[in-house]
Every structure is written in structure tokens, then in C-alpha cells.
Design an enzyme around this catalytic site. Structure first.
Site, PDB file in Angstrom:
ATOM      1  N   HIS A 429       0.825  -1.186   0.041  1.00 35.56           N
ATOM      2  CA  HIS A 429       0.155  -0.253  -0.008  1.00 35.56           C
ATOM      3  C   HIS A 429       1.054   1.270  -0.089  1.00 35.56           C
ATOM      4  CE1 HIS A 429      -3.519   2.558   1.343  1.00 35.56           C
ATOM      5  NE2 HIS A 429      -2.501   3.205   1.722  1.00 35.56           N
ATOM      6  N   GLU A 430       1.935   1.273   0.758  1.00 36.15           N
ATOM      7  CA  GLU A 430       2.644   2.536   0.982  1.00 36.15           C
ATOM      8  C   GLU A 430       3.643   2.699  -0.275  1.00 36.15           C
ATOM      9  OE1 GLU A 430       2.057   4.616   3.174  1.00 36.15           O
ATOM     10  OE2 GLU A 430       0.786   3.380   4.302  1.00 36.15           O
ATOM     11  N   HIS A 433       1.907   4.374  -3.141  1.00 36.13           N
ATOM     12  CA  HIS A 433       1.561   5.612  -3.141  1.00 36.13           C
ATOM     13  C   HIS A 433       2.853   6.426  -4.085  1.00 36.13           C
ATOM     14  CE1 HIS A 433      -1.340   6.623  -0.346  1.00 36.13           C
ATOM     15  NE2 HIS A 433      -0.918   5.786   0.267  1.00 36.13           N
TER      16      HIS A 433
END
Length: 633
Positions: A429-430, A433
């Protein structure tokens, strides 16, 4: 080549949000009580999809030029003949054959910082699609450089520090001129991880007017901010961009989300052709530790800003095999395992995304770009067991050429405490980004997902890739997935609803966004739509659950990886700070570029099921939903 043994374990942490109402909390500048959502950039972008573009180009009798950048420039000139602009130095041709060119509008030689134009050029050199947020109002007749009646940059820095309650001491700040028109770096400050900077720019305001502002850059760790301070009133901050994206959200082997899904397994030489120097070299130096061309992983128990001298496991023969059991506590007792896992997951995801086209020219994270385009010297700095926070994680994405920074925290939601590095979903998820911020608006512009709705999609892409990667061969369209369940110690996870194709299990529709005021809630709606899209493509093409896609003429041959590919390609096509409708159209265009539109109706059906169909319309206050399909579907 030395063998690399990785005992890998992954998991995924986020904030504990079990009910829809809990997702309405505002994004707050970390520990400083300032609501950053109130400073977000307004959505100004328009997007013309490939069908509409073809009609427009035909009506203009528009011809292509000798190269794709010249063709794109010609389009901008014909669309805004009275505007001035510059070509941003980050154009490239993607693996799908689409050229991406980005422009920044200017006035009196200064950037209008949130006025962007992106043009996508097809394999034949013709305009494929484009988007823009150019300012169409009246430009000030006189250059501000004539009378210079604006404030000095030091006042702007002090204004930003005061308004946003930043931990930066600026009493003795002095502005030093650096390269670029009206660009400065501040000396004599403390509290920021690097010297604050300021640049004089124009800014489009919510009311449609133009403001002269100082763009003040301050990296204070948990937030890396661009604050647009009024150049005539230093106490007024118009908008704020934050390069740091926070989560509320894990590897054993790649594809295992957390310790509940399997046991640590050893892998030998797990890198792919996407990492030609392996994971332990940058082409010049070889590292007997968790450092290489794509990432550098270490612990950071104090939460400090330095990393080069932090602890990393060392192995002359590159055997990183460390113990871990669920009973081990505190997390620092298994830091070797944690750092190794974080290094493994980050590199594995780098290699997968590279195969989809997130390569050097597209702005990926690498020290050595091996003469393949883009800007190097920007691997991902990934901190395990970072002491600057708990129960969360974040990723900072500056423009191409500056390293990304991931901070993974420990979780106090269980006894013993849990380490976010052991949940692959949070790492994925990170890192996503970084992917979305580098692709949307081009590698040189990391401010293109900072409006509320576009920022929400940034969160949704992270959830989507984390979920798509963890799918198992036994799964069907009726399989539901949570986010962050292991880290949060809650089987329901941290989202308002499970990711599901069942409308009773997850009732989110496009119009649900009307009642959401926080990026993670909006992101859950977007990721729900992408989950529907993925299962539609799996039903059409089958689901291959191998770790890596099989390509034929650049097209993944299974539905799961095809979904990941066209969603990623859509990020590069859409305009800066898009809305849901524009991002949907960009995904449809991405499929058209990749497969000649073979999946058009499958994609439309997925979005229409969730109210983002043919008749859906964007309005910041009242979005209009539609279950309608376009003609031909």
C-alpha cells in the site's frame, strides 16, 4: 553470483476503523492538530478520452509533427493559443507504446503551479488523449517583477511555520538565492530534515482567481509540505501539498499477506530481470547487507531522519535467514528478520511494477538508471520499526531524482505488539503511493494527487494492489478481503467494509463519496470498484496466480495481472488531480491502447455496477450515479 537466502514474512498495518462512521476523521498534520484537508488543492482538471480526442483532432484538421513532444506541444498551443507554458523535462514512452508529455502553464515567467497539461501520444504519433487544468481567467497585466511589491521569502517561511504549527525554528532564517527564477534556500533554520526552500509562483484558487504565492517546501519527517503562502499577506496559506501519504494498514513468500497465511520460507536469488544488478548492488558497489539499487532497509528505533549509519543485518555470503515466531517480543528482538522482510517485499514489488512499465523513464525508484532514462539517485529508503509513530505507516514521494521514504511502525493493537513490516499489504500500500504519485502528472510533479478525491484514489490504489497480490488459487468472485486485519488485531480490518463483489457485504457506490470527507473512506470506494474490475477481467481471461505475469505482445494473459497493468497505465494517462470519472475514462483508454479495447464492456460493467456508469457525473458536492452502459455494451 552469490546465493541469497531470504526468510520472508510479511503483514499489513493501518488505523483501526471498524465502522463507516469512524472513517470520517480528518487528516491531521501529525501531532500538531492542524487539519490538512482544509488546505487541499481544488480539483480543476478536465480529461478528454480517446474517443472524444479523435473527434476533436479530426475537427481541427490536426496533423502530427516529427516527434511526439512536438506533436504534444502543437496541441497545447492550438488549445490555448494565448497562454504561455513550458515543457516539463519528464516525457517518456511507456511500455504500452503511449508517449506521455507534461506541460506547466506560466505567467510573466513564473509557474502557475497547479496549472498542468498532459498529452498522451499513440504509437502512430497521433494524439491519443489529453487532460488539463490550465487557468482560463485573466492574467495580471503587469509582471510582479516590475514593482516587486510582494513579501520576502523569509516572511513566507515564518508564515507557513506559524499557520501550520511546524516544528521549524525560523527566527534566524536567511534566504540564499539558488538556481531558478525567484528561488531560494533558507539558512539558519533548524527542525526540518533538509533546508527549507521557497519559490515564487502563481496559484489557482478555489474561486477561480489567481494568487501570487511563495511555495514554501519543508520536510519535517511525518509531513513533507509545499505550502502556498500569499506573497502579499504572509499570514495567509492558500493551499498545502503533502508528499507524505499515510495509511492505516504486510511477506512471507510473495503473495502471503501476513503470518496467518503461511510460514517463513527461504528463497535463493529471488530477483528478476527487472533488477539487472541484483538486489545487492547498484552496478558500482556490492553490499553485503539490505542495500542495493532499488532500496535500502534499516531499523530506526529513535525515529530520526538519518539512515545511512543505522543498523542493518550483515552477511558476506548474502544469507539472510533469521528466526521469528509469533511469541517473540518485543519487536526489536527480531529486527534482523523484520528488516530482511521489508527489504524483500519492497524489492519484489519493484520488480513486479517494473514488468508492468514502472521503469526508469516512468520515474521509478533506483540509484542507477543504467542509461534508460529518468533521474537516478532515488532508491526507496525503507525504515523498519520506526520509532516516530505507532499503529500506522507512511511514504513520502518527492519528484523523480529524490529518494522515496517509507516509515513502518510497530502496532500496539495486540499483545505481544506486532510489527508492520510483517504484513505485506501495508508495505505494498505504501509503496503504491510512490507509484501513483510518480505516474500521475509525470515523474517531475508529485503534487497531482492532493485534492480530496484524487488523494482518496491514491489510497484506493494502495488497497487494490495489496489485495490483488494476495489472491489465492482457491478464491472466487465471492471471496471477500479485509485490509489490515492482522496488524489491527481485528478480523474486520480497518476499512468500513470488506472488499467484496457482494452489494450487501459492501454497499459502496459512486454516490457514497458525497458523504465522505476523508481520503481513506473515499479510497475504499475506489478500491471497491477496482476489485469489481479485477474479478470481471478474471472471469473473462482466467486467473493465473503465479507471482509474475506472462505477457504476449505486452499484454498480461490473465485477468488479475491485466487489471493491475491497465489500472497502472491509467495513472499515466489521467490529468493532474483527477476525479473518479476521469480516472475511469483513463483506465478504459489504457485498455484501448493495450488491447485495442478488447475489454471495454467488461470494464464498463464493473464500474456501472458501482454507480460509475456511462451517465455518471462529477460534482464536488453532489455526484450523480449511473448504472448505464455505453452503446455497444
Amino acid at each position: 553470483m552469490h546465493g541469497l537466502l531470504l526468510a520472508g514474512l510479511l503483514a499489513l498495518p493501518m488505523n483501526v476503523l471498524a465502522h463507516p462512521a469512524e472513517q470520517q476523521t480528518s487528516s491531521v498534520l501529525s501531532r500538531r492538530g492542524v487539519d490538512i484537508d482544509s488546505f487541499r488543492l481544488p480539483l480543476k482538471a478536465k480529461y478528454m478520452d480517446s474517443d472524444a480526442t479523435a473527434q476533436k483532432i479530426q475537427a481541427l484538421s490536426f496533423s502530427k509533427e516529427d516527434d511526439y513532444v512536438s506533436t504534444a506541444t502543437k496541441l497545447v498551443k492550438s488549445t490555448f493559443p494565448k497562454s504561455t507554458f513550458r515543457v516539463v523535462d519528464d516525457h517518456y514512452i511507456g511500455t504500452n507504446g503511449i508517449g506521455h508529455v507534461h506541460f506547466k502553464q506560466t505567467a510573466h515567467g513564473l509557474d502557475i503551479d497547479n496549472s498542468d497539461f498532459n498529452v498522451n501520444i499513440d504509437r502512430d504519433g497521433k494524439v491519443f488523449s489529453f487532460g488539463n487544468s490550465f487557468f482560463t481567467g485573466e492574467i495580471p497585466k503587469e509582471s510582479p517583477m516590475v514593482k516587486r511589491e510582494f513579501s520576502d521569502p523569509v516572511k513566507a517561511l515564518k508564515g507557513a511555520v506559524k499557520a501550520l504549527n511546524l516544528p521549524v525554528k525560523s527566527e534566524n532564517a536567511k534566504a540564499k538565492t539558488v538556481e531558478g527564477k525567484e528561488s531560494f534556500e533558507f539558512q539558519g533554520t533548524s527542525g526540518a530534515l533538509s533546508a527549507p526552500k521557497a519559490k515564487l509562483v502563481y496559484l489557482q484558487k478555489e474561486d477561480g482567481s489567481l494568487a501570487l504565492t511563495w511555495k514554501v517546501e519543508t520536510d519535517v519527517g511525518d509531513n513533507w509540505l509545499l505550502s502556498y503562502v500569499d506573497a502579499h499577506d504572509s499570514e495567509t496559506v492558500h493551499n498545502v501539498v503533502d508528499y507524505v501519504a499515510s495509511a492505516e494498514f504486510k511477506v512471507f513468500a510473495w503473495g502471503l499477506n501476513d503470518p496467518t497465511e503461511g510460514n517463513p520460507t527461504s528463497f535463493r536469488d529471488p530477483w528478476t530481470a527487472s533488477s539487472p544488478f541484483t538486489w545487492h548492488s547498484d552496478g558500482t558497489n556490492k553490499y553485503p547487507t539490505t542495500r542495493g539499487n532499488n532500496a535500502i532497509a534499516q531499523d530506526n528505533p529513535t525515529g530520526g531522519s538519518t539512515y545511512l549509519n543505522n543498523y542493518r543485518p550483515q552477511s558476506a555470503n548474502l544469507i539472510f535467514n533469521y528466526p521469528w515466531t509469533a511469541a517473540m517480543t518485543p519487536p526489536s528482538s527480531y529486527k534482523d528478520f523484520s528488516i530482511t522482510q521489508l527489504f524483500y517485499t519492497t524489492n519484489r514489488y519493484h520488480d513486479l511494477l517494473y514488468s508492468f512499465g514502472f521503469n526508469e523513464a516512468a520515474g521509478n525508484f533506483q540509484v542507477n538508471n543504467n542509461n534508460k532514462g529518468g533521474k537516478g539517485n532515488d532508491f526507496a529508503i525503507v525504515n523498519a520499526q520506526d520509532g516516530s509513530g505507532t499503529n500506522n505507516a507512511n511514504f513520502a514521494t518527492p519528484p523523480d531524482g529524490s529518494p522515496g521514504r517509507m516509515r513502518m511502525y510497530n502496532w500496539t493493537t495486540a499483545r505481544p505488539n506486532r510489527d508492520g513490516c510483517l504484513e505485506a499489504g501495508i508495505v505494498i500500500h505504501e509503496y503504491t503511493h510512490g507509484l501513483s504519485n510518480r505516474l500521475c502528472g509525470g515523474p517531475a510533479n508529485s503534487a497531482c494527487l492532493n485534492a480530496l478525491e484524487s488523494g482518496g484514489m491514491g489510497e484506493g490504489w494502495g488497497d487494490f494492489y495489496a489485495t490483488a497480490i494476495r489472491l489465492k488459487p482457491r478464491d472466487t468472485k465471492n471471496t471477500n478481503y479485509s485490509m489490515g486485519a492482522w496488524a489491527a488485531n481485528d478480523p474486520k480490518g480497518i476499512r468500513a467494509y470488506l472488499y467484496s463483489t457482494n452489494l450487501q457485504t459492501n454497499p459502496y457506490m459512486y454516490t457514497s463519496v458525497n458523504n465522505l470527507r476523508e481520503v481513506h473512506g473515499i479510497g475504499t470506494v475506489w478500491a471497491t470498484m477496482l476489485y469489481e474490475l479485477m474479478w470481471g477481467l478474471i472471469e473473462a481471461h482466467g486467473g493465473t496466480y503465479s507471482a509474475d505475469p506472462v505477457f504476449r505482445n505486452g499484454v498480461p494473459q490473465d485477468g488479475r495481472h491485466l487489471a493491475m497493468k491497465i489500472v497502472m497505465d491509467g495513472m499515466a494517462l489521467q490529468p493532474c488531480n483527477p476525479n473518479f470519472v476521469q480516472a475511469r475514462d483513463a483506465i478504459i483508454d489504457a485498455d484501448r491502447a493495450l488491447t485495442n479495447g478488447a475489454n471495454k464492456c467488461t470494464i464498463w460493467k464493473a464500474f456501472a455496477k458501482r454507480g460509475l456508469g456511462y451517465g455518471a457525473k462529477y460534482d464536488p458536492r453532489t455526484r450523480t450515479g449511473s448504472n448505464q452502459l455505453p452503446p455497444g455494451c
